[in-house]
Design an enzyme around this catalytic site. Sequence first.
Site, PDB file in Angstrom:
ATOM      1  N   GLY A  10       7.924  -4.524  -3.721  1.00 25.92           N
ATOM      2  CA  GLY A  10       9.326  -3.683  -3.344  1.00 25.92           C
ATOM      3  C   GLY A  10      10.616  -3.798  -2.540  1.00 25.92           C
ATOM      4  O   GLY A  10      10.727  -5.539  -2.479  1.00 25.92           O
ATOM      5  N   GLN A  11      11.212  -3.472  -2.354  1.00 30.03           N
ATOM      6  CA  GLN A  11      13.106  -3.710  -1.806  1.00 30.03           C
ATOM      7  C   GLN A  11      11.978  -3.680  -0.618  1.00 30.03           C
ATOM      8  O   GLN A  11      13.027  -4.974  -0.527  1.00 30.03           O
ATOM      9  CB  GLN A  11      13.434  -2.053  -1.799  1.00 30.03           C
TER      10      GLN A  11
ATOM     11  N   ASN B 175       2.486   9.517  -2.728  1.00 35.35           N
ATOM     12  CA  ASN B 175       2.237   8.238  -1.739  1.00 35.35           C
ATOM     13  C   ASN B 175       1.185   8.168  -1.122  1.00 35.35           C
ATOM     14  O   ASN B 175       0.442   7.314  -0.530  1.00 35.35           O
ATOM     15  CB  ASN B 175       3.159   8.473  -0.341  1.00 35.35           C
TER      16      ASN B 175
ATOM     17  N   HIS C 198       9.216  10.636  12.133  1.00 32.44           N
ATOM     18  CA  HIS C 198      10.608  10.337  12.002  1.00 32.44           C
ATOM     19  C   HIS C 198      10.924  11.253  10.444  1.00 32.44           C
ATOM     20  O   HIS C 198      10.120  11.430   9.900  1.00 32.44           O
ATOM     21  CB  HIS C 198       9.796   8.919  10.845  1.00 32.44           C
TER      22      HIS C 198
HETATM   23  P1  A3D Z   1      10.301   0.196  -4.009  1.00 30.01           P
HETATM   24  O1  A3D Z   1      11.043  -0.361  -3.781  1.00 30.01           O
HETATM   25  O2  A3D Z   1       9.727   1.527  -4.425  1.00 30.01           O
HETATM   26  O3  A3D Z   1       8.899  -0.489  -3.765  1.00 30.01           O
HETATM   27  C1  A3D Z   1       7.179  -0.018  -3.788  1.00 30.01           C
HETATM   28  C2  A3D Z   1       6.614  -0.601  -3.938  1.00 30.01           C
HETATM   29  O4  A3D Z   1       5.165  -0.209  -4.235  1.00 30.01           O
HETATM   30  C3  A3D Z   1       6.945  -0.656  -5.695  1.00 30.01           C
HETATM   31  O5  A3D Z   1       6.823  -2.022  -5.908  1.00 30.01           O
HETATM   32  C4  A3D Z   1       5.540  -0.003  -6.420  1.00 30.01           C
HETATM   33  O6  A3D Z   1       4.708  -0.759  -7.345  1.00 30.01           O
HETATM   34  C5  A3D Z   1       4.744  -0.307  -4.987  1.00 30.01           C
HETATM   35  N1  A3D Z   1       3.340   0.727  -5.467  1.00 30.01           N
HETATM   36  C6  A3D Z   1       3.738   2.139  -6.225  1.00 30.01           C
HETATM   37  N2  A3D Z   1       1.783   1.704  -5.546  1.00 30.01           N
HETATM   38  C7  A3D Z   1       0.884   1.141  -5.567  1.00 30.01           C
HETATM   39  C8  A3D Z   1      -0.153   1.641  -4.860  1.00 30.01           C
HETATM   40  N3  A3D Z   1      -1.072   1.886  -4.903  1.00 30.01           N
HETATM   41  N4  A3D Z   1      -0.624   0.017  -4.683  1.00 30.01           N
HETATM   42  C9  A3D Z   1       0.288  -1.239  -4.227  1.00 30.01           C
HETATM   43  N5  A3D Z   1       1.875  -0.980  -4.235  1.00 30.01           N
HETATM   44  C10 A3D Z   1       1.793  -0.149  -4.997  1.00 30.01           C
HETATM   45  O7  A3D Z   1      10.519   0.955  -3.076  1.00 30.01           O
HETATM   46  P2  A3D Z   1      10.900   0.550  -1.172  1.00 30.01           P
HETATM   47  O8  A3D Z   1      10.367  -0.560  -0.699  1.00 30.01           O
HETATM   48  O9  A3D Z   1      12.517   0.770  -0.686  1.00 30.01           O
HETATM   49  O10 A3D Z   1      10.589   1.725   0.389  1.00 30.01           O
HETATM   50  C11 A3D Z   1       8.722   1.935   0.423  1.00 30.01           C
HETATM   51  C12 A3D Z   1       8.331   3.175   1.061  1.00 30.01           C
HETATM   52  O11 A3D Z   1       8.745   3.027   2.582  1.00 30.01           O
HETATM   53  C13 A3D Z   1       9.085   4.459   0.733  1.00 30.01           C
HETATM   54  O12 A3D Z   1       8.171   5.451   0.985  1.00 30.01           O
HETATM   55  C14 A3D Z   1       9.690   4.559   1.778  1.00 30.01           C
HETATM   56  O13 A3D Z   1       9.925   5.943   1.631  1.00 30.01           O
HETATM   57  C15 A3D Z   1       9.448   3.669   2.848  1.00 30.01           C
HETATM   58  N6  A3D Z   1      10.403   3.887   3.510  1.00 30.01           N
HETATM   59  C16 A3D Z   1      10.235   4.345   5.161  1.00 30.01           C
HETATM   60  C17 A3D Z   1      11.130   4.094   6.510  1.00 30.01           C
HETATM   61  C18 A3D Z   1      10.455   4.209   7.444  1.00 30.01           C
HETATM   62  O14 A3D Z   1      11.479   4.089   8.224  1.00 30.01           O
HETATM   63  C19 A3D Z   1       9.937   4.846   7.617  1.00 30.01           C
HETATM   64  C20 A3D Z   1      12.718   3.272   5.472  1.00 30.01           C
HETATM   65  C21 A3D Z   1      12.697   3.067   4.339  1.00 30.01           C
HETATM   66  C22 A3D Z   1      11.842   3.398   3.301  1.00 30.01           C
END
Ligand code: A3D
Length: 320
Positions: A12-13, A96, A176
């Site tokens: 994803g992002q 999650n 966090h």
């Molecule tokens: P996003 O752009 O939605 O990407 C998540 C990806 O995960 C998507 O492409 C989904 O298709 C994929 N996905 C969903 N289920 C599965 C699975 N079972 N197996 C494989 N892929 C799957 O989200 P993002 O990239 O913006 O954020 C990802 C995670 O990071 C989220 O949980 C956020 O809350 C977290 N996050 C954490 C921080 C920290 O500092 C810890 C900061 C920012 C975001």
Amino acid sequence: MARPKIALIGAGQIGGTLAHLAAVKELGDVVMFDIAEGTPQGKALDIAESGPSAKFDGSFKGTNDYADIAGADVCIVTAGVPRKPGMSRDDLLGINLKVMKSVGEGIAAHAPNAFVICITNPLDAMVWALREFSGLPHEKVCGMAGVLDSARFRHFLAEEFNVSMRDVSAFVLGGHGDTMVPLTRYSTVAGIPLPDLVAMGWTTQDKLDAIVQRTRDGGAEIVGLLKTGSAFYAPATSAIEMAEAYLKDQKRLLPCAANVDGAYGLKNTYVGVPTIIGAGGIERVVEIKMNKDEQAMFDKSVDAVKGLVDACKGIDNSLS
Ligand code: A3D
């Protein structure tokens, strides 16, 4: 020597930004895994096509098959869902946790020797669950949060003091979440601790308190602005810093969510602490001295993490 293999679970992002950073820094070959068909393949191809202009070498593959992560040296996990405005990180727990189960099993089956960095929220509980589901050694599974929270703190401090971010070092420990613990005594500008800078008139205690609070709310500030998701440039950059420390055996002292067993009076608890990251993974948990107030904040943060871990155990019976 063959290039290291970096598997990104979640495209994803953050996953896409991780792949781009790994490419530009030539950290290794990248495999992006996601359940969404086409997304990892499209992003991998797009990044590969930027290579001739950006002048990097490497192979970039997108996949929906865990078999393709075989033998990965590093796995960075962002699979799951991010926050939307009004949601706390803890609201993501139920969804999650199920994702961590499939990811943990996928890594255990195909990349059991990898150094695993979890980013999925709620971070401390998810990295604990991912370790449980994967069964990998504790020193090979950690979570990224402290590097990002500290980077946010450093950025705000550099702006306040009008100095280079390079000269600002800062520590944010604990879970966090809203209870994270920015440690002002251990944060400095070129070695001058923040309390001394207040005494020197560089800032006021009120302004420093406001910066500490803004750091705690740093993730929510970005969610509120973006409205459709959460931060991704800085989270990805922070995780790449950790991956690089492992791949290059840099022995960096970085705050991250690591298994603490003995230090800080804790037993087998994943929470943000200073660690040394090198070729052995989390090679050391560094125990710093905290004063009464800092210890109270840290304890509160640990309790919040323990509450989330208990909630995971309540949802999935296989977690003990
Ligand atoms: P996003 O752009 O939605 O990407 C998540 C990806 O995960 C998507 O492409 C989904 O298709 C994929 N996905 C969903 N289920 C599965 C699975 N079972 N197996 C494989 N892929 C799957 O989200 P993002 O990239 O913006 O954020 C990802 C995670 O990071 C989220 O949980 C956020 O809350 C977290 N996050 C954490 C921080 C920290 O500092 C810890 C900061 C920012 C975001």
